[in-house]
Scaffold this motif. Sequence first.
Motif, PDB file in Angstrom:
ATOM      1  N   PHE A 242       0.683  -1.246   0.075  1.00 28.59           N
ATOM      2  CA  PHE A 242      -0.002   0.143  -0.137  1.00 28.59           C
ATOM      3  C   PHE A 242       0.728   1.189  -0.057  1.00 28.59           C
ATOM      4  O   PHE A 242       0.682   2.206  -0.572  1.00 28.59           O
ATOM      5  N   TRP A 246       0.138   4.031  -2.753  1.00 29.73           N
ATOM      6  CA  TRP A 246      -0.659   5.052  -2.530  1.00 29.73           C
ATOM      7  C   TRP A 246       0.056   6.412  -2.958  1.00 29.73           C
ATOM      8  O   TRP A 246      -0.764   7.054  -3.630  1.00 29.73           O
ATOM      9  N   TYR A 279      -6.647   2.762  -5.028  1.00 30.09           N
ATOM     10  CA  TYR A 279      -5.990   1.435  -4.625  1.00 30.09           C
ATOM     11  C   TYR A 279      -6.871   0.349  -4.693  1.00 30.09           C
ATOM     12  O   TYR A 279      -6.435  -0.700  -5.030  1.00 30.09           O
TER      13      TYR A 279
END
Length: 418
Positions: A242, A246, A279
């Motif tokens: 992530f 991101w 995402y």
Amino acid sequence: MESRTASRYSWIDFAFSVVGVCTFLLDWGSDLWLAKEFYCRGDLFWFGVLVGLMVLSSVVVQMFSWFWFQYDRELPGFSEQTTGTGSVFCGDRAKLFCLLHVLQLGFLCRHVSAIRQGFRVWWRKEAGSEYAIYLTHDLSMLRLIETFCESAPQLVLMVYVMLRTNRARTVQFVSVAASAASVAWMVVDYHRSLRSFLPDKAEQRWGSSIVYFLWNLLLIGPRVAALALFSSVLPGFIALHFLLLWPALVLWAWRQGTGFMDSAGGERLYRATVGLIWYFSWFNVAEGRTLGRSLIYHAFVTADVAVLLATWWTYRDPVQTAAYGAAVLLALPLCYLLGLLLKTLYYCGFHPTLPRPLDRDPHDLPDSDVASRALPIQDRAPAALLLNQRMACHAAHFYTDRRRARARGVGGAMPSHS
């Protein structure tokens, strides 16, 4: 087929508001139930992750709600529209509304205000239809944010827990079902809210709604499942995954020059939230070459899902996953491909665009060709109309023919804070 220049509040709007608050309360209730189960069983790590997701989502949503409240108070005529509605959004109750946001109750308060105002307009036939619609538009965007900040990550967590323990309790199924219902309702509600900004729009048909719902579900579902499968074999690396993606997505949002919020600080918050939404799922945030951006996004996500599944297949426990391993590895890519095909079908056969062909009567056009005249959305509204420009801007990005939008200046009502 109905042609109209301004939406009016109806019983369907009221029903969506009621179901929306029920879904919100059910989702939070199931979260608290599951958090209690984790705590009582000594699963403090999962308890902390779940509570962290709930707090993060609540704080982000409250910040958006507060930013919008401060901006709306300065709009010409907004106070006159809200006077006498009994809403907490009135200027003389600003301190109370601030306290409610600090206590993380601002979003729920907006739901209650929308239902109360909608009941007065629809059932009692009182004035204030424009304000009721204004509230429902804001709620649709806040539900979108809440869904991808909390419900989508929670789905990953729930599936991950089931995979790691190789069993599932009733509370886990309830939580997964509640989160899935929240995502599904957000998809339909957000799209319906955008459709209401087409001045000469047809009522959205069930076929269009079902196709739109299915392709979102078939794209988001495999993405969530792939993240959960990856987490089940390399739990320490999902945070790294992530944190690598991101910032890149936030930078891409910044490069597109979004202009959704009315302040630089609010726009930074919005772009950070867009990165989080991307995402899990794609949605358009700026005018321009949407097809190209969408192709880039889906190509990247497809490659990422393939890497996640390959990693899971390599590190999985062959004995524990023997019952479902091969089926999952085959089903997830096929579902994602089907979602892409349905998305293509939707944009080819159901998606309205601006402007409409001038040589045809809009009443004779199919659902795919419904469009407004070649005018900016804001120009079609009467001067006294209380128009939610935040959502009108998104509608312009979502429906306008990109080959002509820039020349006409559609969607330029909101300032850009690049």
